[in-house]
Design an enzyme around this catalytic site. Sequence first.
Site, PDB file in Angstrom:
ATOM      1  N   LYS B  88       0.593   4.183  -9.640  1.00 14.48           N
ATOM      2  CA  LYS B  88       0.777   5.665  -9.237  1.00 14.48           C
ATOM      3  C   LYS B  88      -0.596   5.539  -8.883  1.00 14.48           C
ATOM      4  CE  LYS B  88       4.720   7.395  -8.525  1.00 14.48           C
ATOM      5  NZ  LYS B  88       5.585   6.818  -7.443  1.00 14.48           N
ATOM      6  N   GLU B 110       3.883  16.939  -7.649  1.00 13.55           N
ATOM      7  CA  GLU B 110       5.103  16.954  -8.875  1.00 13.55           C
ATOM      8  C   GLU B 110       4.250  15.538  -9.202  1.00 13.55           C
ATOM      9  OE1 GLU B 110       4.073  15.638  -5.786  1.00 13.55           O
ATOM     10  OE2 GLU B 110       5.428  13.622  -5.905  1.00 13.55           O
ATOM     11  N   SER B 377       6.347  -2.365 -11.655  1.00 12.36           N
ATOM     12  CA  SER B 377       5.262  -0.994 -10.716  1.00 12.36           C
ATOM     13  C   SER B 377       5.058  -0.011 -12.066  1.00 12.36           C
ATOM     14  CB  SER B 377       7.085  -0.383 -10.332  1.00 12.36           C
ATOM     15  OG  SER B 377       7.706  -0.061 -11.396  1.00 12.36           O
TER      16      SER B 377
END
Lengths: 254, 395
Positions: B88, B110, B377
């Site tokens: 991210k 968010e 991830s």
Amino acid sequence: MLAERFASLRTSGRRALVCYVTAGHPDRGASLALVQGIAEAGADVIELGVPFSDPVADGPVIQQSSQSALEAGMTLDGTLDVAAAARPGVPLVLFSYLNPVLAAGRDVLRRASDAGFSGILVTDLPVGADPEREQWIGDGPLAFVRLVAPTTPAVRMAEIARHGSGFVYLISRLGVTGARADLPPGLRETVERLRASCTLPICVGFGVSTPDQAVAVGSVADGVVVGSALVAAAAKSVDGAVGFVRDLRSALDG
Amino acid sequence: MSESAMQERFGAFGGRYVPETLIPALDELAAAYAEALRDPSFTVALDDALRTYVGRPSALSEAPRFSGRVGARVLLKREDLNHTGAHKINNALAQAMLAERIGKRRIIAETGAGQHGVATATACARLGLECVVYMGEEDMRRQELNVFRMRLMGASVVPVRSGTRTLKDATSEAIRDWVGSCEHSHYIIGSVVGPAPYPQMGRDFQAIIGREARAQVLDRTGRLPACVVACVGGGSNAMGIFHAFVPDPDVRLVGVEAAGRGLDTGEHSASLARGTPGVLHGSLSYLLQDADGQVHPAHSISAGLDYPGVGPEHAWLHDTGRATYEACTDDEALAAFGLFARLEGIVPALETAHAVAWVDARCGQWRPDDIILLCVSGRGDKDVAQVAQMHTFPG
């Protein structure tokens, strides 16, 4: 029918009172009585909202009305049924997010027209976002009411006016729907900027919550949209909401 | 940095289905983004931050014991080793730098699992930007540790109590904030969803995963992988690792969605496997919805996959057949979570565990010389408390 209503208002020098209510709120029967009641109390146009699960343009009041209407089983088809049963005698605008309209199928515009709607407003379908679907709506039997925001540049205002019909809904301020204590400064200038490129009637909404505010908006625009304040009143009682519309009407005409 | 032209649609999918108020902000963002990509002072600063702050390039690890079990050579792209523990940060840092460039000093985000919220809070702390993170109340409970991390770095975490109280409603609430604040705030969407230019921008900022991995695999093995596997919620790590391989016709691309309690239970997050095209949060893509066009709540054990939509470029890759989308259940992901920890000494995020589970479920069906590139991830530290409560692993 929208065009006739605005023409007759113009002739008599009156301002349009546009009232938003959520279909199925506070419940199906009350919703029907509310539509009829606010028409009799002096609404010129009624926007009947299709409840949606993810109303990103709406503040807490309309979110809650949508959620409770959905929980009670209200749908787009149910909204058409409410309109068909109410036949309030004033123009009705189907007010929806795009997804329920898409899910309702190609014949939804004709079905809405049959149910007594004369216009449609799609919150999340801005001008130019989807030319194919916009043309589908534009070519249909309903007037296509488009939105203008305070952030909209003048060039885009002209484009929006060209692609809309019925009236233009001018959002008075940044943010989601909801009653506010004051009116935004600069509203008069925004209306004038829009009027330079737009021959359609201009109705102003977002935040109008009192008869005094309605009068102030009416002094610069062709019409006033009242939504959250009316939905909040309807959550308490239909009679109270109808009385609120009557107060707005007499203030606007006074 | 990708120099591809600004793209509003992927086939029929994507677009900008938003309230009119946001259109000028999206126009401004698209223009600023295109300009930033052409400006070496931006791209050099971003590359430098990715190298010296995020820790890129992320490693490509062998997975000897897991490879032995499944019967193929599995290579791991280690986004879990990035600063903040997931992919991210690639997007959050780049977008925060973009926001700073266009003079927007208040950032909205968010978050579901909290990884994007943490990454955004991190980037904002580093750049001195105000940060407001919307998070579903249910997810705040599931991911307490990440809530603490965000607050520690100075972010405001706003609990979202509407609807399902998870990622979908946190996203709606972040959009509502942005509708009122777009003149001075930038919204950093955490995945390849949302109105254009977000899906393209998110993909471009994550595409570094695939660019590095493709070069690393070629360098290590002299050939391309047979298969690239990644989990898909909104789909940003998958889009990031897929993008460099899309032009390689012999490389199979597999996205793994969350099958939750089972694809036929109605309690899952498999938008591509079980959804239909519809409009949510600004774009047209596959969506879990009922016949009336109301969005159906998603379910997944993993907060980061618990979303009823998916990025529009995945919808397009799905329809064109360039990528295939599979699904693994909560139980399969939980089992893979423990398996991977025991076999490789890597605790994967529950999101990642779905991709691990899909590879594992095909034990013995691979050719021995197949190379499988698996995108790790994120790391699973954030999930340890939740899993400990529901499972006892053999000591």
